[in-house]
Motif scaffolding. Sequence first.
Motif, mmCIF file in Angstrom:
data_model
loop_
_atom_site.group_PDB
_atom_site.id
_atom_site.type_symbol
_atom_site.label_atom_id
_atom_site.label_comp_id
_atom_site.label_asym_id
_atom_site.label_seq_id
_atom_site.Cartn_x
_atom_site.Cartn_y
_atom_site.Cartn_z
ATOM 1 N N HIS A 36 0.868 -1.186 0.000
ATOM 2 C CA HIS A 36 0.000 0.000 0.000
ATOM 3 C C HIS A 36 0.900 1.230 0.000
ATOM 4 C CE1 HIS A 36 -3.309 2.550 2.165
ATOM 5 N NE2 HIS A 36 -3.168 2.865 0.882
ATOM 6 N N LEU A 87 -2.814 0.451 -4.314
ATOM 7 C CA LEU A 87 -2.700 -0.833 -3.626
ATOM 8 C C LEU A 87 -2.358 -1.905 -4.655
ATOM 9 C CD1 LEU A 87 -3.243 -2.525 -0.988
ATOM 10 C CD2 LEU A 87 -5.559 -2.876 -1.892
ATOM 11 N N ILE A 139 -8.136 -3.255 3.745
ATOM 12 C CA ILE A 139 -7.212 -3.216 4.893
ATOM 13 C C ILE A 139 -7.955 -3.589 6.177
ATOM 14 C CG2 ILE A 139 -5.718 -1.728 6.296
ATOM 15 C CD1 ILE A 139 -4.589 -2.393 3.524
ATOM 16 N N ARG A 187 -7.194 -6.642 8.661
ATOM 17 C CA ARG A 187 -6.930 -6.375 10.078
ATOM 18 C C ARG A 187 -7.854 -7.231 10.963
ATOM 19 N NH1 ARG A 187 -7.328 -1.362 9.823
ATOM 20 N NH2 ARG A 187 -5.104 -0.820 9.794
ATOM 21 N N ILE A 206 -2.639 -8.381 9.163
ATOM 22 C CA ILE A 206 -1.828 -7.165 9.009
ATOM 23 C C ILE A 206 -0.547 -7.326 9.821
ATOM 24 C CG2 ILE A 206 -1.675 -4.682 9.449
ATOM 25 C CD1 ILE A 206 -3.529 -5.283 7.193
ATOM 26 N N TYR A 266 3.583 -3.120 8.360
ATOM 27 C CA TYR A 266 2.554 -2.240 7.805
ATOM 28 C C TYR A 266 1.978 -1.335 8.894
ATOM 29 C CZ TYR A 266 -1.707 -0.625 5.556
ATOM 30 O OH TYR A 266 -2.692 0.165 5.038
ATOM 31 N N LYS A 267 1.755 -1.915 10.065
ATOM 32 C CA LYS A 267 1.226 -1.118 11.177
ATOM 33 C C LYS A 267 2.189 0.012 11.530
ATOM 34 C CE LYS A 267 -1.324 -4.970 13.267
ATOM 35 N NZ LYS A 267 -1.439 -5.845 14.442
ATOM 36 N N HIS A 317 2.045 2.941 9.109
ATOM 37 C CA HIS A 317 0.790 3.681 9.043
ATOM 38 C C HIS A 317 0.284 4.069 10.432
ATOM 39 C CE1 HIS A 317 1.057 1.646 5.150
ATOM 40 N NE2 HIS A 317 0.288 2.607 4.670
#
Length: 354
Positions: free
Chosen positions: A51, A56, A80, A84, A89, A93-94, A97
Amino acid sequence: MNKTTGTYFDGISSTPQKIELTLDEQGVGLIFESSDIPASTWRLAEISFEHTGDSLEIRREANKASFIQVSDADFIAGFIACLRNNGQIGWYYKLLHLGMKAYIGMAVLILGLIVGGYLLVIPWVAEKAVMLIPGSYDTSLGNTFLHQYVSENDIDTAKTDALNAFAQQLQLNNTRPLHFMVVSSGTVNAYALPNGDIIVYSGLIDLMKNYDELAGLIGHEVSHVNNRHSMKMLCRNLSGYIFISAVFSDVNGIMAVIGDNVHNLQSLSYSRQFEREADEQGTALMIQNHINPRGMTDLFSRLQTDETIVVPAFISSHPMTADRIKTIRKMIGQSSYTINSHSKLEELFQELKK
């Protein structure tokens, strides 16, 4: 059902294909098709994604050469959220973002850890590096400083003899031979060298009222020698240079750095921990020798309150805080001791006061 349009790259031809894309949250999968492509399903459990910005990219683990590209913000958000909810996830990635507030918080935390490490961990490691240094180096370092020092100062030989005789009357539990030296100067100061030499200025002796106070001073300075406080403080003050040498057990590197800073021995300011240790052990020595332990607090209190003393060097290098004096008095109050008359100590003290 969450639907959108996207672009499909099959990994074989260079021509992208427009597709209808459906996110089946109940079936936990992606369904896509076009006029040229029959309906196909990619299960969420077998895909990976990137992403970036408003785009995406979704790839299937079995064939990463093919991928689907989507730019629909609502669809991306739903996709997303679905991942999650299904625990798919990853931490990376966490982390990417988290948002600006989280980044600022992390930056502050990292900066705090760096500062804390520099102020606490590195000095602690450098201080522990003293254990790698042989005691013979303490002697060499102190002798080097003393050789330079004696040529620059007026040593009172008569009072030096009297002070050494005074110290010899005491049981000091010293870990190395001690030698005391009296410097003719109005400066109010005293300090211990790592080799066991203890320098006392006549200005400090002149302020004393009785031999109890002198015994307290001696006990305090001898405790600094016994615990190698000056070596530990040199290492702590030079921690930025010594840290790497200590980590790799480079003893020669540590000694070289300390040797280059031997001139700092005269102006060391001990930590609260070291001063407290010297206070407690010095007081214990007075009790052991049946000398009134209140002599130490009497001297410290006078150094703080005597209006004729202008910022005495002894206070600046040995900070006599009210809390320290209170702690010594509390220790004395909790100790049982007897006080004997010491005529020889009184006689030698009077010689020093002449």
